[in-house]
Design an enzyme around this catalytic site. Structure first.
Site, PDB file in Angstrom:
ATOM      1  N   ARG A   1       3.374  14.798 -16.680  1.00  0.00           N
ATOM      2  CA  ARG A   1       2.327  13.866 -17.069  1.00  0.00           C
ATOM      3  C   ARG A   1       0.987  14.435 -16.616  1.00  0.00           C
ATOM      4  O   ARG A   1       0.915  15.235 -15.698  1.00  0.00           O
ATOM      5  CB  ARG A   1       2.538  12.499 -16.429  1.00  0.00           C
ATOM      6  CG  ARG A   1       3.853  11.808 -16.806  1.00  0.00           C
ATOM      7  CD  ARG A   1       3.971  10.473 -16.084  1.00  0.00           C
ATOM      8  NE  ARG A   1       5.175   9.746 -16.470  1.00  0.00           N
ATOM      9  CZ  ARG A   1       6.335   9.809 -15.818  1.00  0.00           C
ATOM     10  NH1 ARG A   1       6.428  10.585 -14.727  1.00  0.00           N
ATOM     11  NH2 ARG A   1       7.391   9.125 -16.216  1.00  0.00           N
TER      12      ARG A   1
ATOM     13  N   LYS B   1       5.661   8.380 -11.561  1.00  0.00           N
ATOM     14  CA  LYS B   1       5.382   6.950 -11.563  1.00  0.00           C
ATOM     15  C   LYS B   1       6.196   6.231 -10.502  1.00  0.00           C
ATOM     16  O   LYS B   1       7.351   6.568 -10.250  1.00  0.00           O
ATOM     17  CB  LYS B   1       5.703   6.348 -12.946  1.00  0.00           C
ATOM     18  CG  LYS B   1       4.676   6.687 -14.015  1.00  0.00           C
ATOM     19  CD  LYS B   1       4.975   5.926 -15.292  1.00  0.00           C
ATOM     20  CE  LYS B   1       3.889   6.173 -16.338  1.00  0.00           C
ATOM     21  NZ  LYS B   1       4.162   5.421 -17.582  1.00  0.00           N
TER      22      LYS B   1
ATOM     23  N   HIS C   1      -0.519  14.306 -23.254  1.00  0.00           N
ATOM     24  CA  HIS C   1       0.663  13.566 -23.695  1.00  0.00           C
ATOM     25  C   HIS C   1       1.311  14.231 -24.905  1.00  0.00           C
ATOM     26  O   HIS C   1       2.535  14.218 -25.049  1.00  0.00           O
ATOM     27  CB  HIS C   1       0.285  12.127 -24.030  1.00  0.00           C
ATOM     28  CG  HIS C   1       1.474  11.241 -24.250  1.00  0.00           C
ATOM     29  ND1 HIS C   1       2.502  11.121 -23.333  1.00  0.00           N
ATOM     30  CD2 HIS C   1       1.817  10.440 -25.292  1.00  0.00           C
ATOM     31  CE1 HIS C   1       3.416  10.284 -23.792  1.00  0.00           C
ATOM     32  NE2 HIS C   1       3.029   9.872 -24.981  1.00  0.00           N
TER      33      HIS C   1
ATOM     34  N   ARG D   1       3.391  17.020 -23.562  1.00  0.00           N
ATOM     35  CA  ARG D   1       4.608  16.460 -22.952  1.00  0.00           C
ATOM     36  C   ARG D   1       5.605  16.077 -24.041  1.00  0.00           C
ATOM     37  O   ARG D   1       6.805  16.348 -23.932  1.00  0.00           O
ATOM     38  CB  ARG D   1       4.229  15.245 -22.104  1.00  0.00           C
ATOM     39  CG  ARG D   1       5.395  14.479 -21.465  1.00  0.00           C
ATOM     40  CD  ARG D   1       4.829  13.404 -20.548  1.00  0.00           C
ATOM     41  NE  ARG D   1       5.765  12.362 -20.209  1.00  0.00           N
ATOM     42  CZ  ARG D   1       6.622  12.402 -19.180  1.00  0.00           C
ATOM     43  NH1 ARG D   1       6.670  13.474 -18.403  1.00  0.00           N
ATOM     44  NH2 ARG D   1       7.433  11.396 -18.919  1.00  0.00           N
TER      45      ARG D   1
ATOM     46  N   HIS E   1      11.939   9.784 -16.335  1.00  0.00           N
ATOM     47  CA  HIS E   1      12.108   8.408 -16.780  1.00  0.00           C
ATOM     48  C   HIS E   1      13.112   7.693 -15.881  1.00  0.00           C
ATOM     49  O   HIS E   1      14.215   8.194 -15.669  1.00  0.00           O
ATOM     50  CB  HIS E   1      12.608   8.357 -18.228  1.00  0.00           C
ATOM     51  CG  HIS E   1      11.594   8.794 -19.228  1.00  0.00           C
ATOM     52  ND1 HIS E   1      11.914   9.215 -20.503  1.00  0.00           N
ATOM     53  CD2 HIS E   1      10.233   8.872 -19.150  1.00  0.00           C
ATOM     54  CE1 HIS E   1      10.810   9.540 -21.153  1.00  0.00           C
ATOM     55  NE2 HIS E   1       9.783   9.341 -20.346  1.00  0.00           N
TER      56      HIS E   1
ATOM     57  N   TYR F   1      13.225   9.272 -28.242  1.00  0.00           N
ATOM     58  CA  TYR F   1      13.321  10.591 -28.862  1.00  0.00           C
ATOM     59  C   TYR F   1      14.587  10.742 -29.707  1.00  0.00           C
ATOM     60  O   TYR F   1      14.877  11.831 -30.180  1.00  0.00           O
ATOM     61  CB  TYR F   1      13.313  11.673 -27.782  1.00  0.00           C
ATOM     62  CG  TYR F   1      11.984  11.808 -27.084  1.00  0.00           C
ATOM     63  CD1 TYR F   1      10.926  12.490 -27.680  1.00  0.00           C
ATOM     64  CD2 TYR F   1      11.778  11.261 -25.828  1.00  0.00           C
ATOM     65  CE1 TYR F   1       9.701  12.610 -27.047  1.00  0.00           C
ATOM     66  CE2 TYR F   1      10.550  11.375 -25.182  1.00  0.00           C
ATOM     67  CZ  TYR F   1       9.523  12.049 -25.802  1.00  0.00           C
ATOM     68  OH  TYR F   1       8.314  12.157 -25.174  1.00  0.00           O
TER      69      TYR F   1
END
Length: 305
Positions: free
Chosen positions: A147, A171, A248, A251, A274, A283
């Site tokens: 990110r 995150k 992004h 990525r 994730h 995806y």
């Protein structure tokens, strides 16, 4: 009963919020559509309960209404019933427990593998140390799926010539190990050396930069906005529309190209950081296209159709 309350609600929107005529017309149409549904169910729309509202939202889905349109109608209902509760017409708000329709996650369009190489060539053409930084940024974003916030906050000491993995804080403060290619490591080390030479030439004293992408701001490192501008400059130098390139997008290109070359979703989840596999499943379209192409290319009866 709805007509009286609807007019009062629309008057409030116009007086207190300065809602435009088209906005008021949209609210009226959405609320009247719900009123029609309620009347068919034998209910007073102004006194509707949560289950009736839930049934209305389901009817919108069954009719094939787009999630964004259904979400807009729910927003109108929420504001209307909050108004009724505030005015004392009702003691409760039946929309509090409702979950709105979730619009499908929108993904940026990935750039091609050839365009990634062109972007790297364009980055290398940027003048001075900025070119080294741009090459390092593109290499790291594309080779690892980082990110923007993860990249700019990489410590200068994070990348070492003999270390193929880098610890990244993503995150929620979650850490993960990210593999960095030899090519990307070399580009990052070259950028670090270029910055050191620049400081030496300017006769700047002090400790070496703490961050791989240092800056003079309060954080001490490049901002996400600064990173975005760096990539736009590289795109311009490469002859690629700047709007098509961002951290992004790189990525997303990383993930799409890996899937296209045979990676599985679980591995991709770990690489992207994730927390939930459901996030990675956006995806699946890429994966479905790859599997379809695989069957068409190798199934013995594929040509018979």
């Amino acid at each position: 009963m709805l007509d009286r309350y609807l007019e009062a609600f629309l008057e409030m929107l116009a007086a207190e919020r300065g809602a435009a005529r088209n906005t008021l017309a949209a609210y009226r149409a959405d609320l009247e559509d719900f009123a029609t549904f309620a009347h068919r169910a034998g209910a007073d729309p102004a006194l509707a309960e949560t289950e009736l509202l839930r049934g209305y939202l389901q009817s919108l889905a069954d009719a094939g209404l787009k999630p964004r349109t259904a979400a807009r109608r729910l927003s109108a209902l929420r504001q209307f019933f909050r108004f009724l509760a505030r005015e004392g017409v009702r003691a409760d708000d039946p929309t509090e427990l409702l979950e709105g329709p979730r619009p499908p996650a929108l993904l940026p369009k990935p750039i091609t593998e050839a365009e990634v190489e062109a972007l790297l060539a364009g980055a290398a053409r940027l003048p001075g140390h900025r070119g080294k930084l741009a090459v390092a940024a593109v290499e790291l974003l594309y080779c690892s799926g980082l990110r923007a916030s993860e990249l700019v906050s990489l410590p200068a000491a994070a990348l070492r010539a003999d270390e193929p993995l880098v610890a990244v804080r993503g995150k929620g403060g979650r850490e993960r190990l990210v593999p960095i290619s030899k090519r990307a490591r070399e580009a990052a080390l070259a950028a670090r050396e270029a910055l050191a030479e620049r400081s030496k030439a300017a006769k700047r004293k002090g400790p070496p930069p703490r961050w791989l992408f240092p800056a003079r701001g309060a954080s001490g490192h490049m901002t996400r906005q600064g990173l975005g501008l760096l990539l736009k400059d590289a795109a311009l130098a490469a002859g690629i529309e700047p709007e098509r390139v961002s951290p992004h997008v790189l990525r997303h290109s990383f993930a799409s190209h890996l899937l296209g070359r045979g990676a599985d979703l679980r591995s991709l989840q770990l690489l992207l950081g994730h927390a939930d596999i459901a996030t990675t499943q956006i995806y699946t379209k890429v994966l479905e296209e790859r599997l379809k192409a695989l069957v068409e290319a190798h199934h013995p009866l594929a040509e018979a159709g």
